[in-house]
Motif scaffolding. Structure first.
Motif, PDB file in Angstrom:
ATOM      1  N   ASN A  69       0.831  -1.206   0.000  1.00  6.76           N
ATOM      2  CA  ASN A  69       0.000   0.000   0.000  1.00  6.76           C
ATOM      3  C   ASN A  69       0.868   1.260   0.000  1.00  6.76           C
ATOM      4  OD1 ASN A  69      -2.576   1.109  -0.205  1.00  6.76           O
ATOM      5  ND2 ASN A  69      -2.770   1.391   2.005  1.00  6.76           N
ATOM      6  N   TYR A  70       2.016   1.153  -0.656  1.00  9.91           N
ATOM      7  CA  TYR A  70       2.967   2.270  -0.787  1.00  9.91           C
ATOM      8  C   TYR A  70       3.363   2.858   0.572  1.00  9.91           C
ATOM      9  CZ  TYR A  70       1.106   1.692  -5.465  1.00  9.91           C
ATOM     10  OH  TYR A  70       0.706   1.142  -6.663  1.00  9.91           O
ATOM     11  N   GLY A  71       3.361   1.984   1.583  1.00  7.78           N
ATOM     12  CA  GLY A  71       3.758   2.439   2.924  1.00  7.78           C
ATOM     13  C   GLY A  71       2.626   3.041   3.726  1.00  7.78           C
ATOM     14  N   ASN A  72       1.419   3.124   3.130  1.00 10.64           N
ATOM     15  CA  ASN A  72       0.285   3.738   3.834  1.00 10.64           C
ATOM     16  C   ASN A  72      -0.509   2.725   4.651  1.00 10.64           C
ATOM     17  OD1 ASN A  72       0.790   6.323   2.736  1.00 10.64           O
ATOM     18  ND2 ASN A  72      -0.133   5.652   0.810  1.00 10.64           N
ATOM     19  N   CYS A  73       0.188   1.785   5.260  1.00  9.86           N
ATOM     20  CA  CYS A  73      -0.449   0.809   6.140  1.00  9.86           C
ATOM     21  C   CYS A  73      -0.060   1.128   7.571  1.00  9.86           C
ATOM     22  CB  CYS A  73       0.036  -0.607   5.818  1.00  9.86           C
ATOM     23  SG  CYS A  73      -0.853  -1.388   4.478  1.00  9.86           S
ATOM     24  N   LYS A  74      -0.986   0.898   8.479  1.00 18.81           N
ATOM     25  CA  LYS A  74      -0.669   1.057   9.897  1.00 18.81           C
ATOM     26  C   LYS A  74      -1.002  -0.245  10.608  1.00 18.81           C
ATOM     27  CE  LYS A  74      -0.784   5.949  10.895  1.00 18.81           C
ATOM     28  NZ  LYS A  74      -1.321   6.964  11.816  1.00 18.81           N
ATOM     29  N   ARG A  75      -0.114  -0.633  11.510  1.00 22.50           N
ATOM     30  CA  ARG A  75      -0.321  -1.874  12.255  1.00 22.50           C
ATOM     31  C   ARG A  75      -0.157  -1.614  13.746  1.00 22.50           C
ATOM     32  NH1 ARG A  75      -2.349  -3.168   8.470  1.00 22.50           N
ATOM     33  NH2 ARG A  75      -2.069  -4.888   7.011  1.00 22.50           N
ATOM     34  N   ASP A  76      -1.019  -2.269  14.513  1.00 23.07           N
ATOM     35  CA  ASP A  76      -0.958  -2.180  15.970  1.00 23.07           C
ATOM     36  C   ASP A  76      -0.024  -3.293  16.450  1.00 23.07           C
ATOM     37  OD1 ASP A  76      -1.507  -1.421  18.527  1.00 23.07           O
ATOM     38  OD2 ASP A  76      -3.678  -1.494  18.312  1.00 23.07           O
ATOM     39  N   VAL A  78      -5.379  -5.500   5.058  1.00 19.93           N
ATOM     40  CA  VAL A  78      -6.186  -4.338   5.441  1.00 19.93           C
ATOM     41  C   VAL A  78      -5.255  -3.148   5.680  1.00 19.93           C
ATOM     42  CG1 VAL A  78      -8.043  -5.726   6.433  1.00 19.93           C
ATOM     43  CG2 VAL A  78      -6.154  -4.998   7.891  1.00 19.93           C
ATOM     44  N   PRO A  79      -5.747  -1.910   5.468  1.00 24.89           N
ATOM     45  CA  PRO A  79      -4.861  -0.751   5.584  1.00 24.89           C
ATOM     46  C   PRO A  79      -4.462  -0.398   7.017  1.00 24.89           C
ATOM     47  CG  PRO A  79      -7.084  -0.068   4.914  1.00 24.89           C
ATOM     48  CD  PRO A  79      -7.067  -1.562   4.918  1.00 24.89           C
ATOM     49  N   VAL A  80      -5.325  -0.725   8.000  1.00 25.96           N
ATOM     50  CA  VAL A  80      -4.996  -0.338   9.383  1.00 25.96           C
ATOM     51  C   VAL A  80      -5.522  -1.380  10.366  1.00 25.96           C
ATOM     52  CG1 VAL A  80      -7.101   1.038   9.703  1.00 25.96           C
ATOM     53  CG2 VAL A  80      -5.089   1.581  11.073  1.00 25.96           C
ATOM     54  N   THR A  81      -4.770  -1.604  11.443  1.00 23.34           N
ATOM     55  CA  THR A  81      -5.299  -2.349  12.588  1.00 23.34           C
ATOM     56  C   THR A  81      -5.054  -1.499  13.824  1.00 23.34           C
ATOM     57  OG1 THR A  81      -3.233  -3.575  13.015  1.00 23.34           O
ATOM     58  CG2 THR A  81      -4.829  -4.607  11.524  1.00 23.34           C
ATOM     59  N   TYR A  82      -6.059  -1.431  14.692  1.00 20.47           N
ATOM     60  CA  TYR A  82      -5.988  -0.533  15.836  1.00 20.47           C
ATOM     61  C   TYR A  82      -6.947  -1.066  16.899  1.00 20.47           C
ATOM     62  CZ  TYR A  82      -6.188   4.087  18.246  1.00 20.47           C
ATOM     63  OH  TYR A  82      -6.137   5.124  19.153  1.00 20.47           O
ATOM     64  N   ALA A  83      -6.396  -1.482  18.040  1.00 16.69           N
ATOM     65  CA  ALA A  83      -7.202  -2.156  19.068  1.00 16.69           C
ATOM     66  C   ALA A  83      -7.742  -1.182  20.104  1.00 16.69           C
ATOM     67  CB  ALA A  83      -6.340  -3.208  19.773  1.00 16.69           C
ATOM     68  N   ASP A  84      -9.034  -1.317  20.378  1.00 16.34           N
ATOM     69  CA  ASP A  84      -9.624  -0.684  21.555  1.00 16.34           C
ATOM     70  C   ASP A  84      -9.475  -1.704  22.687  1.00 16.34           C
ATOM     71  OD1 ASP A  84     -11.179   0.268  23.601  1.00 16.34           O
ATOM     72  OD2 ASP A  84     -13.036   0.410  22.460  1.00 16.34           O
ATOM     73  N   THR A  85      -8.605  -1.401  23.664  1.00 13.46           N
ATOM     74  CA  THR A  85      -8.342  -2.364  24.746  1.00 13.46           C
ATOM     75  C   THR A  85      -8.986  -1.939  26.068  1.00 13.46           C
ATOM     76  OG1 THR A  85      -6.234  -1.255  25.175  1.00 13.46           O
ATOM     77  CG2 THR A  85      -6.172  -3.186  23.733  1.00 13.46           C
ATOM     78  N   ALA A  86      -9.909  -0.978  26.018  1.00 13.07           N
ATOM     79  CA  ALA A  86     -10.558  -0.502  27.254  1.00 13.07           C
ATOM     80  C   ALA A  86     -11.219  -1.641  28.050  1.00 13.07           C
ATOM     81  CB  ALA A  86     -11.561   0.602  26.946  1.00 13.07           C
ATOM     82  N   PRO A  87     -11.942  -2.577  27.401  1.00 12.54           N
ATOM     83  CA  PRO A  87     -12.559  -3.669  28.177  1.00 12.54           C
ATOM     84  C   PRO A  87     -11.522  -4.545  28.899  1.00 12.54           C
ATOM     85  CG  PRO A  87     -13.621  -3.476  26.035  1.00 12.54           C
ATOM     86  CD  PRO A  87     -12.397  -2.608  25.989  1.00 12.54           C
ATOM     87  N   ASN A  91      -9.968  -7.651  22.790  1.00 10.54           N
ATOM     88  CA  ASN A  91      -8.808  -7.291  21.967  1.00 10.54           C
ATOM     89  C   ASN A  91      -7.571  -7.297  22.858  1.00 10.54           C
ATOM     90  OD1 ASN A  91     -10.278  -6.677  19.612  1.00 10.54           O
ATOM     91  ND2 ASN A  91     -10.609  -4.554  20.245  1.00 10.54           N
ATOM     92  N   ILE A  92      -6.449  -7.795  22.318  1.00  7.48           N
ATOM     93  CA  ILE A  92      -5.150  -7.554  22.966  1.00  7.48           C
ATOM     94  C   ILE A  92      -4.247  -6.919  21.919  1.00  7.48           C
ATOM     95  CG2 ILE A  92      -3.163  -8.491  24.174  1.00  7.48           C
ATOM     96  CD1 ILE A  92      -4.713 -10.633  25.323  1.00  7.48           C
ATOM     97  N   GLY A  93      -4.031  -5.625  22.052  1.00  4.52           N
ATOM     98  CA  GLY A  93      -3.191  -4.874  21.121  1.00  4.52           C
ATOM     99  C   GLY A  93      -2.536  -3.719  21.833  1.00  4.52           C
ATOM    100  N   ASN A  94      -1.616  -3.074  21.162  1.00  5.48           N
ATOM    101  CA  ASN A  94      -0.842  -1.993  21.784  1.00  5.48           C
ATOM    102  C   ASN A  94      -1.583  -0.653  21.776  1.00  5.48           C
ATOM    103  OD1 ASN A  94       1.708  -2.017  23.105  1.00  5.48           O
ATOM    104  ND2 ASN A  94       2.460  -0.544  21.631  1.00  5.48           N
ATOM    105  N   SER A  95      -2.694  -0.595  21.032  1.00  9.81           N
ATOM    106  CA  SER A  95      -3.500   0.640  20.902  1.00  9.81           C
ATOM    107  C   SER A  95      -2.670   1.826  20.436  1.00  9.81           C
ATOM    108  CB  SER A  95      -4.160   1.003  22.241  1.00  9.81           C
ATOM    109  OG  SER A  95      -4.999  -0.005  22.647  1.00  9.81           O
TER     110      SER A  95
END
Length: 361
Positions: A232-239, A322-331, A276-280
């Motif tokens: 994606n020409y570097g336009n990907c974001k990963r958690d 997918v272009p982005v992954t982003y975890a909501d870890t509030a729960p 979710n378990i991610g770095n957010s």
């Protein structure tokens, strides 16, 4: 939530010489004594089995330090129902952690069969064994914890990803199998009152990780002087989530099972949860590659004067990605008082140091 003390419990970990499984087993041996761990793994050659053997060796070394506990390793496949049934009959696990799975989005496009075998049939066998663990009024399994994946969110436009979001549009067979696991677990929780918790992992990385993951594959290619492709020409974001954070999250979740209770109709409400378990903290792929190269130079894996620009190629998005992954870890934070927080640089530094040692560079 039903609190579970893991001391003296029998824990069955599938995928025990996989990346997360091996690190979880070592953490349990280190921090809970006595504990009885039974593990199964099919040791497939999806990636370098030397890494799996190295992990198994590390587990055995850790187990030797804790004589009050014990660790049993069984070579077998959870897609074989007899293997699973025999383990349940002989060891009667109190807690089951299902981490055995065929992982990877891209591989599911070329080798779909292995995903159906491991992720669907294998998980069905685990659920059936949990169900029958209560036969003849036996105490049975107190908590089933299983790996799901951030892949279930597909091309979800809303960020951060919440477990309340609708996830009915997977963009890979891998994602479809993981969503199926959640659905199957819910049905079994409702029908047979099996307390179960699914964990959606977000891009797990660290020492002795999976070589099919970007950071590991990039390192292999750069070392050989090959070009790395940035999608994606570097336009990907990963958690990116460091392995120790994942393991701490899993360990805490194991100790808190969804409570069994009946609804107004007198029938069980499903004791079921998903977290979710991610770095957010999603990182841009170009920034990630920049930090990786700095840490590879620092560790002495690559020379100081390495020309990265000559080895980078920006390419379009790949099917199933997918272009982005982003975890909501509030729960997770609310229920278990834990939030992953290892900075990317720290995690990649530990990976680079391990890589240098493992491959004797």
């Amino acid at each position: 939530m039903q609190k579970i003390d893991l001391t003296n419990k029998t824990v069955f970990v599938t995928g025990g010489i996989g990346f997360i499984g091996a690190n979880l087993i070592m953490e349990l041996l280190r921090t809970i004594e006595p504990i009885h761990i039974v593990s199964v793994d099919s040791r497939t050659d999806y990636y370098d089995v030397n890494i799996k053997d190295w992990r198994l060796n590390e587990i055995k070394k850790e187990a030797e330090k804790h004589p009050a506990s014990n660790f049993t390793f069984i070579l077998g496949n959870i897609a074989d129902s007899a293997v699973v049934q025999n383990i349940f009959t002989e060891y009667k696990p109190d807690i089951v952690v299902n981490l055995a799975a065929q992982a990877g989005v891209r591989y599911s496009i070329t080798n779909p069969d292995s995903y159906i075998q491991s992720n669907l049939i294998g998980f069905y066998n685990i659920l059936e064994a949990c169900r029958h663990s209560y036969d003849n009024d036996a105490k049975g399994v107190e908590h089933l914890v299983y790996a799901s994946s951030s892949s279930v969110y597909g091309t979800n436009k809303k960020v951060p990803y919440s477990t309340d979001d609708k996830v009915d549009n997977p963009v890979s067979l891998y994602a479809a199998t993981k969503k199926s696991n959640e659905l199957m677990a819910h049905a079994y929780a409702k029908l047979y009152n099996i307390p179960s918790t699914g964990l959606r992992f977000f891009t797990v990385y660290g020492p002795a990780g999976r070589p099919d993951m970007a950071y590991f594959g990039f390192t292999n290619k750069l070392l050989k002087g090959q070009t790395i492709q940035i999608f994606n020409y570097g336009n990907c974001k990963r958690d990116f989530t460091y392995i120790d954070d994942i393991v701490e999250g899993v360990k805490r979740v194991m100790q808190g099972a969804p409570e069994r209770k009946n609804g107004e109709d007198g029938l069980p409400l499903p004791p079921y949860a998903v977290y979710n378990i991610g770095n957010s903290n999603p990182e841009n792929l170009l920034d990630f590659v920049d930090i990786l190269q700095q840490e590879l130079i620092r560790a002495g894996v690559l020379p100081d004067n390495y020309d990265f620009e000559a080895h980078k190629e920006l390419v379009p998005m790949q099917a199933g990605d997918v272009p982005v992954t982003y975890a909501d870890t509030a729960p997770l934070e609310r229920d278990f008082g834990f939030k992953p927080a290892t900075p990317l640089r720290n995690g990649l530094r530990k990976f680079a140091e391990w890589y240098k040692e493992f491959y004797q560079i």
